[in-house]
Motif scaffolding. Structure first.
Motif, short mmCIF file in Angstrom:
data_model
loop_
_atom_site.label_atom_id
_atom_site.label_comp_id
_atom_site.label_asym_id
_atom_site.label_seq_id
_atom_site.Cartn_x
_atom_site.Cartn_y
_atom_site.Cartn_z
N ILE A 185 17.38 0.67 12.59
CA ILE A 185 16.16 1.44 12.32
C ILE A 185 14.99 0.45 12.36
N ALA A 186 14.37 0.36 13.53
CA ALA A 186 13.37 -0.69 13.74
C ALA A 186 11.94 -0.19 13.60
N ASP A 187 11.72 0.92 12.88
CA ASP A 187 10.37 1.46 12.78
C ASP A 187 9.81 1.33 11.36
N GLY A 188 10.21 0.27 10.66
CA GLY A 188 9.75 0.10 9.29
C GLY A 188 8.48 -0.72 9.16
N GLN A 189 7.93 -1.20 10.29
CA GLN A 189 6.73 -2.02 10.22
C GLN A 189 5.51 -1.17 9.85
N TRP A 190 4.59 -1.79 9.14
CA TRP A 190 3.34 -1.14 8.74
C TRP A 190 2.17 -1.79 9.45
N LEU A 191 1.17 -0.97 9.82
CA LEU A 191 -0.06 -1.51 10.37
C LEU A 191 -0.80 -2.30 9.30
N ALA A 192 -1.49 -3.34 9.72
CA ALA A 192 -2.27 -4.15 8.78
C ALA A 192 -3.41 -3.33 8.20
N THR A 197 -9.94 2.89 4.68
CA THR A 197 -9.79 3.62 5.94
C THR A 197 -8.57 3.14 6.72
N SER A 198 -8.41 1.82 6.85
CA SER A 198 -7.27 1.30 7.60
C SER A 198 -5.97 1.52 6.85
N ALA A 199 -6.02 1.55 5.50
CA ALA A 199 -4.82 1.83 4.72
C ALA A 199 -4.35 3.27 4.95
N VAL A 200 -5.29 4.21 5.00
CA VAL A 200 -4.93 5.60 5.29
C VAL A 200 -4.37 5.71 6.71
N GLU A 218 7.80 1.76 -1.04
CA GLU A 218 8.07 1.42 0.36
C GLU A 218 6.87 0.78 1.04
N MET A 219 5.70 0.95 0.46
CA MET A 219 4.48 0.44 1.10
C MET A 219 4.33 -1.05 0.88
N PRO A 220 3.68 -1.76 1.82
CA PRO A 220 3.27 -3.13 1.54
C PRO A 220 2.33 -3.15 0.33
N LEU A 221 2.40 -4.19 -0.45
CA LEU A 221 1.59 -4.26 -1.67
C LEU A 221 0.11 -4.10 -1.37
N SER A 222 -0.35 -4.72 -0.27
CA SER A 222 -1.78 -4.64 0.04
C SER A 222 -2.21 -3.20 0.34
N THR A 223 -1.37 -2.45 1.05
CA THR A 223 -1.68 -1.05 1.35
C THR A 223 -1.70 -0.21 0.09
N ALA A 224 -0.70 -0.41 -0.77
CA ALA A 224 -0.64 0.34 -2.03
C ALA A 224 -1.87 0.05 -2.89
N GLN A 225 -2.32 -1.19 -2.93
CA GLN A 225 -3.49 -1.55 -3.73
C GLN A 225 -4.76 -0.91 -3.17
N LEU A 226 -4.89 -0.86 -1.85
CA LEU A 226 -6.08 -0.28 -1.24
C LEU A 226 -6.16 1.23 -1.47
N ARG A 237 -3.99 14.92 1.06
CA ARG A 237 -4.94 15.71 1.86
C ARG A 237 -5.40 14.93 3.09
N LEU A 238 -5.73 13.66 2.88
CA LEU A 238 -6.18 12.83 3.99
C LEU A 238 -5.09 12.71 5.06
N VAL A 239 -3.85 12.58 4.61
CA VAL A 239 -2.75 12.47 5.56
C VAL A 239 -2.57 13.78 6.32
N ARG A 240 -2.56 14.90 5.60
CA ARG A 240 -2.38 16.21 6.25
C ARG A 240 -3.45 16.45 7.31
N GLU A 241 -4.67 16.04 7.01
CA GLU A 241 -5.77 16.28 7.94
C GLU A 241 -5.72 15.36 9.16
N SER A 242 -4.99 14.28 9.06
CA SER A 242 -5.04 13.26 10.12
C SER A 242 -3.79 13.23 11.00
N VAL A 243 -2.65 13.65 10.48
CA VAL A 243 -1.42 13.49 11.25
C VAL A 243 -1.37 14.44 12.43
N ASN A 244 -0.66 14.00 13.46
CA ASN A 244 -0.31 14.84 14.59
C ASN A 244 1.06 15.44 14.28
N GLN A 245 1.11 16.74 14.05
CA GLN A 245 2.35 17.36 13.59
C GLN A 245 3.48 17.21 14.61
#
Length: 478
Positions: A185-192, A197-200, A218-226, A237-245
Motif C-alpha cells: 500500500i504505497a499511497d500513505g504519503q502526505w503533501l507538504a 490552506t495547504s494543510a486542507v 494518521e496525519m503528519p504532526l505538522s498537518t495536524a497542528q495546522l 465541511r472544507l473537505v466535502r466542498e473540495s473533494v472530487n467524489q
C-alpha cells in the motif's frame, strides 16, 4: 587489532567500498534505517557503512572482532549483520554470531549474505560446508531460501526477504506487518503543508487517494497542528466542498483491493490478530469491510485463486497491461500496479518469498506453473530494443531461485514492441507504438524466430535496409 585465531583469514574479506553496501542501501530505501537512526554494524570490517551512515546523520557505531574489537557492544534499535555469516568457517560460531546480533537488535536485524549464484566468482577448494580460497578466506554461499530459513531458525521469528540475500527480522510483529503494508500500500504519503490552506489541500488529497477521511493520529504532526484551530465540523465541511467524489470512489476501490492484497500476503507469510495490523490497515478494514473476519475470508478466496490455472490465464487475458505470450505475461515495472488484483498478489507473494531484486524493469508471470521472474533492462527508456542484463526467478511451488547474468554475452536477448509492456496511458507508450508500426511496415517482424537476440535482429535490419536513430526507423544507404 583483534583476534587472529581463526581457521581462515577472515580479516581479508573486509573490503573498502567508498559508500553504503547493497544491504544498507536497501534498508535505507525501505525505511528500516530512517534519518537519525541508531545503528550497530555488527562485524563492520573496515567500517565503510558506519562512516556512510554517520555522514547521512545516523548515530552509527561498528564492532568487529579484528578491526574494532574494543568498541562496547550495546543494544541498538537497528543492527546490521552484513556479509558476516559467509566468512565464519565454524558453523557453531556462525550461529552464535547471528544469535548475538539478534540479541543486540532492539527493533530490526538486517542480515545479508553472499548467494550460491556467485559461485563462479569464488575460486577455492571444499572446506567444511564452504570453500577455502587461495588467500585462505572462507566462503559459505547461501541459497535464498536457505538464508531466510536459517535466520528464522536462529531467531525464532518470521523473517522477510527484502531482496535476494537481504533478510529483515523484526522484534515486534507489528513492525513486520507495517513493513509489508508499505510494500503493498504505497499511497500513505502526505503533501507538504505550510499553512492552513495547504494543510486542507493535503487532507483532501489523502481522502481522494485513500477513499476515506484519516484519523488525527494518521496525519503528519505538522498537518495536524495546522488544522488544530479548526473545529472538526469545519474541517469536514472544507473537505466535502473540495473533494472530487469520483476520485474518492476510485480511491476507496483501490484501498479495498490493496487491503485484500495485504491480508492475502499476510496469510502467505503468517497472519496475526486484528490488533497487530498497522493502524491505517485497521481503519481501512473498518471503513470498507463489515468485519475483519469478512476481509480475511475475501483475502483467502483471492489467495486460493492463485492455484487455479484457468483463473490466472483468464486474468492475464483480461489484463489492461502487459504482453501475453503462450507461457507468461510480461509487465513493465511502471504498470505492475495496474494488473488485476490476483496477478498483483502473484507477484507480491513471490517477492515476499524470495525478495524482489533492487534493479528490475519487467516482471514475468508464468501461467504454466507458478514462477515469477524479474528482468532487468537498464536501458529500456532510451534503447528502442533494450538488451537483457539479468534475470532473477523464484518458483513458487518449490521456492527455488535462479539468477542469470547476460552482461558478458555477445548475443543478448532483446525486446520488441515496447509499448505492449506498458499501460496505454504511459507517457512513452505512443512513441514506442509508432516505432513498432514502422518496423511492421518494413517487414522486420517477418521472421520472429530470428529477432529475439542481438545478432538476429541486426541481420534482419540489414536484410530490410533499415537502421535505428533513437526511436525512429530510417533507410540505410544502398
Amino acid at each position: 587489532m583483534g583476534r587472529t585465531d581463526w581457521g581462515s583469514e577472515r580479516r581479508l574479506t573486509a573490503i573498502s567500498r567508498g559508500g553504503l553496501s547493497v544491504p544498507a542501501r536497501q534498508a535505507v530505501a525501505d525505511g528500516q534505517i530512517p534519518p537519525g537512526a541508531s545503528v550497530l554494524d555488527y562485524g563492520c570490517g573496515r567500517g565503510e557503512d558506519v562512516r556512510a551512515l554517520r555522514h547521512m546523520g545516523c548515530e552509527a557505531v561498528g564492532w568487529d572482532p579484528f578491526y574494532q574489537p574494543d568498541v562496547p557492544l550495546e543494544p541498538r534499535p537497528v543492527v546490521l549483520l552484513t556479509y558476516v555469516l559467509n566468512v565464519i568457517e565454524d558453523p557453531a560460531e556462525r550461529r552464535r554470531a547471528l544469535q548475538r546480533a539478534w540479541d543486540l537488535a532492539g527493533t530490526v536485524l538486517i542480515v545479508s549474505a553472499r548467494l550460491t549464484w556467485e559461485r563462479s566468482k569464488v575460486s577455492g577448494e571444499n572446506f567444511g560446508d564452504g570453500l577455502l580460497t587461495r588467500r585462505k578466506t572462507f566462503q559459505h554461499l547461501y541459497g535464498v531460501s536457505e538464508l531466510r530459513t536459517y535466520v528464522e531458525d536462529v531467531t525464532g521469528v518470521r523473517a522477510v526477504s527484502a531482496s535476494p540475500g537481504v533478510i529483515y527480522t523484526f522484534k515486534d510483529d507489528t513492525a513486520r506487518l507495517s513493513y509489508l503494508a508499505r510494500r503493498i500500500i504505497a499511497d500513505g504519503q502526505w503533501l507538504a503543508s505550510s499553512d492552513t490552506t495547504s494543510a486542507v489541500a493535503a487532507l483532501v488529497d489523502h481522502v481522494e487517494r485513500r477513499g476515506r477521511p484519516p484519523r488525527l493520529e494518521e496525519m503528519p504532526l505538522s498537518t495536524a497542528q495546522l488544522l488544530g484551530h479548526l473545529r472538526p465540523g469545519e474541517v469536514n465541511r472544507l473537505v466535502r466542498e473540495s473533494v472530487n467524489q469520483a476520485k474518492v470512489d476510485e480511491g476507496a476501490k483501490r484501498t479495498t483491493l490493496n487491503t485484500l492484497l495485504f491480508l492475502a500476503v499476510e496469510l502467505f507469510n503468517g497472519r496475526g490478530p486484528f490488533t497487530s495490523l498497522p493502524l491505517t490497515v485497521q481503519l481501512d478494514v473498518r471503513a470498507f469491510f463489515s468485519s475483519y473476519k469478512e476481509a480475511c475470508r475475501r483475502a483467502d478466496r483471492l489467495l486460493l485463486k492463485l492455484r487455479d490455472d484457468a483463473y490466472i490465464r483468464g486474468a492475464m487475458n483480461a489484463s489492461a497491461v502487459g504482453k501475453l505470450t503462450p507461457t507468461a505475461l510480461y509487465v513493465h515495472r511502471r504498470a505492475v500496479e495496474q494488473m488485476p488484483a490476483v496477478l498483483r498478489l502473484y507477484e507480491h507473494c513471490a517477492s515476499i518469498a524470495a525478495g524482489r531484486p533492487q534493479a528490475w524493469t519487467v516482471a514475468k508471470l508464468c501461467h504454466r506453473g507458478r514462477a515469477v521472474s524479474w528482468l532487468d533492462y537498464p536501458d529500456f527508456d532510451c534503447d528502442p530494443h533494450p538488451r537483457l542484463l539479468t534475470s532473477y526467478q523464484v518458483d513458487l511451488t518449490t521456492f527455488e531461485t535462479s539468477h542469470h547474468s547476460y552482461g558478458s554475452h555477445d548475443n543478448r536477448p532483446l525486446l520488441h514492441r515496447k509499448h505492449e509492456f506498458l499501460h496505454s496511458d504511459d507517457p512513452d507508450a505512443a512513441k514506442y507504438r509508432r516505432l513498432t508500426e514502422a518496423e511492421v511496415r518494413a517487414d522486420l517482424y517477418a521472421n520472429p524466430h530470428l529477432i529475439g537476440t542481438e545478432k538476429g535482429w541486426e541481420s534482419e535490419l540489414a536484410r530490410c535496409g533499415r537502421a535505428l536513430r533513437g526511436h525512429r526507423l530510417v533507410r540505410t544507404q544502398a
